[in-house]
Design an enzyme around this catalytic site. Structure first.
Site, PDB file in Angstrom:
ATOM      1  N   SER A  68      41.026  34.550  42.516  1.00 43.40           N
ATOM      2  CA  SER A  68      40.840  33.151  42.094  1.00 43.40           C
ATOM      3  C   SER A  68      41.558  32.187  43.027  1.00 43.40           C
ATOM      4  O   SER A  68      42.516  32.559  43.707  1.00 43.40           O
ATOM      5  CB  SER A  68      41.402  32.953  40.682  1.00 43.40           C
ATOM      6  OG  SER A  68      40.829  33.866  39.787  1.00 43.40           O
TER       7      SER A  68
HETATM    8  N1  SAH Z   1      43.154  38.412  38.618  1.00 45.60           N
HETATM    9  C1  SAH Z   1      42.420  38.783  39.818  1.00 45.60           C
HETATM   10  C2  SAH Z   1      41.036  38.165  39.831  1.00 45.60           C
HETATM   11  C3  SAH Z   1      40.070  39.220  39.641  1.00 45.60           C
HETATM   12  S1  SAH Z   1      38.373  38.754  39.467  1.00 45.60           S
HETATM   13  C4  SAH Z   1      43.202  38.460  41.078  1.00 45.60           C
HETATM   14  O1  SAH Z   1      44.252  37.844  41.023  1.00 45.60           O
HETATM   15  O2  SAH Z   1      42.748  38.868  42.168  1.00 45.60           O
HETATM   16  C5  SAH Z   1      38.037  39.510  37.899  1.00 45.60           C
HETATM   17  C6  SAH Z   1      38.244  40.999  37.815  1.00 45.60           C
HETATM   18  O3  SAH Z   1      37.900  41.383  36.503  1.00 45.60           O
HETATM   19  C7  SAH Z   1      37.392  41.854  38.756  1.00 45.60           C
HETATM   20  O4  SAH Z   1      38.235  42.654  39.517  1.00 45.60           O
HETATM   21  C8  SAH Z   1      36.529  42.668  37.799  1.00 45.60           C
HETATM   22  O5  SAH Z   1      36.272  43.986  38.271  1.00 45.60           O
HETATM   23  C9  SAH Z   1      37.378  42.692  36.553  1.00 45.60           C
HETATM   24  N2  SAH Z   1      36.681  42.965  35.292  1.00 45.60           N
HETATM   25  C10 SAH Z   1      35.467  42.553  34.850  1.00 45.60           C
HETATM   26  N3  SAH Z   1      35.221  43.023  33.606  1.00 45.60           N
HETATM   27  C11 SAH Z   1      36.305  43.763  33.240  1.00 45.60           C
HETATM   28  C12 SAH Z   1      36.654  44.516  32.089  1.00 45.60           C
HETATM   29  N4  SAH Z   1      35.869  44.624  31.023  1.00 45.60           N
HETATM   30  N5  SAH Z   1      37.858  45.137  32.068  1.00 45.60           N
HETATM   31  C13 SAH Z   1      38.710  45.066  33.122  1.00 45.60           C
HETATM   32  N6  SAH Z   1      38.418  44.369  34.252  1.00 45.60           N
HETATM   33  C14 SAH Z   1      37.239  43.724  34.318  1.00 45.60           C
END
Ligand code: SAH
Length: 220
Positions: A68
């Site tokens: 993000s």
């Molecule tokens: N917090 C992260 C942003 C990640 S983007 C950072 O700082 O880089 C969102 C993430 O959520 C992705 O990696 C995706 O694989 C994950 N995601 C999506 N659905 C999910 C679920 N049900 N459980 C765990 N992770 C999930």
């Protein structure tokens, strides 16, 4: 070679300082700003994007997912009003950056449990967090819409992908008096602050763009 590396580190620090000044101009609180000055975002982005690590925009981290934008991480941490020693659940570890910022704020007496559904990103975030020196973050492979009952209840929950609605297990695993930030919606998404105190209160904060939450109580 060594001098070159030191120069690069100095440049990163300068860029980080500028990023923090920009966030300050948005009205982000001092504690969050301090944490973001500490966490080296360039250690959490893929190597070829390192020079863009301190721009205020999301970046691709592989598997179609993104880290993000710094202002979004900052706002979400601000809304949660994180305190020292808290136990925090994150859904979506991705690069591990957002978890590191939370970890920095809650200190080593607190703990961040982050659930990630893609194995490659579990490995990527673990590696980044280790390199950056965060021992009080645990990344687990799984469907975060089910929460992580083993360590519940949580003081705060941070969902970093967009859900169709608040997954009931997350609400259950939030302690009474706790807070959760969660983006809701498929195409038109809004960030909500959810407060649990006897009942549940929801406050709509702003329009956002996140990758979808995929899972049992997410999108399919
Ligand atoms: N917090 C992260 C942003 C990640 S983007 C950072 O700082 O880089 C969102 C993430 O959520 C992705 O990696 C995706 O694989 C994950 N995601 C999506 N659905 C999910 C679920 N049900 N459980 C765990 N992770 C999930």
């Amino acid at each position: 070679m060594k001098a070159e590396k030191e120069n690069r580190e100095r440049n990163f620090e300068e860029e980080r300082r500028k990023m923090v000044e920009l966030l300050r101009s948005y009205g982000i609180g001092e504690e969050v700003l301090e944490a973001m000055m500490h966490v080296k975002r360039h250690l959490f982005v893929p190597g070829h994007l390192r020079d863009q690590a301190y721009g205020d925009y999301p970046l691709p981290i592989g598997e179609g997912q993104t880290i993000s934008a710094p202002h979004m991480v900052a706002m979400m941490c601000d809304y949660l009003e994180l305190g020292k020693g808290e136990k925090v659940l994150e859904v979506g570890a991705g690069s591990g950056y957002h978890a590191a910022v939370i970890a920095e704020i809650i200190g080593e007496v607190g703990h961040v449990y982050s659930v990630e559904r893609i194995q490659w990103l579990v490995d990527f975030s673990r590696e980044n967090l280790k390199r950056a020196g965060y021992k009080h973050v645990t990344v687990t492979l799984g469907d975060g819409t089910l929460g992580l009952p083993k360590y519940a209840p949580y003081d705060k929950i941070s969902v970093t992908c967009a859900a169709p609605d608040v997954p009931p297990p997350l609400l259950e695993q939030l302690r009474n008096g706790g807070k959760m930030v969660i983006p809701i919606g498929r195409y038109m998404q809004e960030l909500y602050l959810v407060k649990k105190r006897n009942g549940v209160e929801r406050e709509r904060k702003c329009s956002v763009v996140f990758v979808p939450l995929v899972g049992r109580y997410g999108f399919h």
